[in-house]
Design a protein around this motif. Sequence first.
Motif, short mmCIF file in Angstrom:
data_model
loop_
_atom_site.label_atom_id
_atom_site.label_comp_id
_atom_site.label_asym_id
_atom_site.label_seq_id
_atom_site.Cartn_x
_atom_site.Cartn_y
_atom_site.Cartn_z
N PHE A 167 0.84 -1.19 0.00
CA PHE A 167 0.00 0.00 0.00
C PHE A 167 0.88 1.24 0.00
O PHE A 167 1.97 1.23 0.57
CB PHE A 167 -0.88 0.01 1.25
N TYR A 168 0.41 2.32 -0.60
CA TYR A 168 1.12 3.60 -0.50
C TYR A 168 1.08 4.07 0.95
O TYR A 168 2.06 4.58 1.48
CB TYR A 168 0.49 4.66 -1.41
N VAL A 169 -0.09 3.91 1.58
CA VAL A 169 -0.26 4.26 2.99
C VAL A 169 -1.19 3.23 3.61
O VAL A 169 -2.19 2.84 3.01
CB VAL A 169 -0.90 5.67 3.17
N HIS A 170 -0.84 2.79 4.81
CA HIS A 170 -1.71 1.91 5.60
C HIS A 170 -1.44 2.24 7.06
O HIS A 170 -0.65 1.58 7.73
CB HIS A 170 -1.42 0.43 5.29
N ASP A 171 -2.09 3.29 7.55
CA ASP A 171 -1.80 3.82 8.88
C ASP A 171 -2.93 3.54 9.86
O ASP A 171 -4.10 3.70 9.52
CB ASP A 171 -1.61 5.35 8.84
N ASN A 172 -2.54 3.19 11.07
CA ASN A 172 -3.50 3.20 12.18
C ASN A 172 -3.44 4.59 12.80
O ASN A 172 -2.71 5.46 12.33
CB ASN A 172 -3.21 2.09 13.19
N ARG A 173 -4.18 4.82 13.85
CA ARG A 173 -4.29 6.17 14.44
C ARG A 173 -2.94 6.71 14.91
O ARG A 173 -2.61 7.87 14.66
CB ARG A 173 -5.32 6.14 15.58
N SER A 174 -2.13 5.90 15.56
CA SER A 174 -0.85 6.41 16.07
C SER A 174 0.11 6.72 14.92
O SER A 174 0.82 7.73 14.95
CB SER A 174 -0.23 5.46 17.08
N ARG A 175 0.15 5.87 13.89
CA ARG A 175 1.00 6.16 12.73
C ARG A 175 0.52 7.39 11.98
O ARG A 175 1.31 8.16 11.45
CB ARG A 175 1.02 4.97 11.76
N LEU A 176 -0.78 7.59 11.97
CA LEU A 176 -1.37 8.77 11.33
C LEU A 176 -0.90 10.04 12.03
O LEU A 176 -0.49 11.00 11.38
CB LEU A 176 -2.89 8.65 11.39
N GLN A 177 -0.92 10.02 13.34
CA GLN A 177 -0.45 11.17 14.12
C GLN A 177 1.04 11.42 13.86
O GLN A 177 1.46 12.56 13.67
CB GLN A 177 -0.69 10.93 15.62
N GLU A 178 1.84 10.34 13.83
CA GLU A 178 3.27 10.46 13.55
C GLU A 178 3.51 11.04 12.16
O GLU A 178 4.38 11.88 11.96
CB GLU A 178 3.95 9.10 13.66
N ARG A 179 2.73 10.58 11.18
CA ARG A 179 2.86 11.09 9.81
C ARG A 179 2.58 12.59 9.77
O ARG A 179 3.30 13.36 9.15
CB ARG A 179 1.92 10.34 8.87
N ALA A 180 1.51 13.01 10.43
CA ALA A 180 1.14 14.42 10.46
C ALA A 180 2.25 15.25 11.09
O ALA A 180 2.66 16.28 10.54
CB ALA A 180 -0.17 14.60 11.22
N GLU A 181 2.77 14.81 12.22
CA GLU A 181 3.83 15.56 12.91
C GLU A 181 5.10 15.61 12.08
O GLU A 181 5.77 16.64 12.00
CB GLU A 181 4.09 14.94 14.28
N ARG A 182 5.46 14.50 11.43
CA ARG A 182 6.68 14.45 10.62
C ARG A 182 6.58 15.40 9.41
O ARG A 182 7.54 16.09 9.09
CB ARG A 182 6.92 13.00 10.17
N LEU A 183 5.42 15.43 8.75
CA LEU A 183 5.26 16.28 7.58
C LEU A 183 5.32 17.77 7.91
O LEU A 183 5.59 18.59 7.04
CB LEU A 183 3.95 15.97 6.86
#
Length: 162
Positions: free
Chosen positions: A57-73
């Motif tokens: 998958f290009y992206v397959h995030d659960n809630r915690s990975r989603l938060q990490e992705r947002a903070e990293r970007l």
Amino acid sequence: MTVVALTRQNVVDFLYKEAKLLDEWKLKEWAALFTDDGTYKVPPIGKPEASPTESLFYVHDNRSRLQERAERLLKKEAHVEYPHSTTLRNYHNILVSGVESDVITVECNFTTHRTKREVLDTFVGKHKYEIVQQNGELAIKSKKVILHLDSLRPHGKISLIL
């Protein structure tokens, strides 16, 4: 748990709020729209029903990975998105089902225009949501982004949240 009677327009307004948060790069606020068990998925092009255990998958995030992705970007160290792209999202042909049930399903077509370093990219496809009420507010239980593209260009990756 507070449950408020909803209309289709409440759900549509919620989607427009999501698009606005993403266009304004308010990614932490966007991630907060998801439930604790929420998921965000972007399956491979041409394989919308692919299994994440059998396909990349290009992206397959659960809630915690989603938060990490947002903070990293949002960090300067995210070179691919610093300075941030300018985006404009449009949601159209919005179909809302189950407004009176526990889980509201929504399908809509989307167009995301992105400009960065004098290059304009356009992403088109379909969003599929499961939306629930949580503490009197709408929240995203799942969001699946199905890209209707032949390929990703120019670099073959997705560096922003669709």
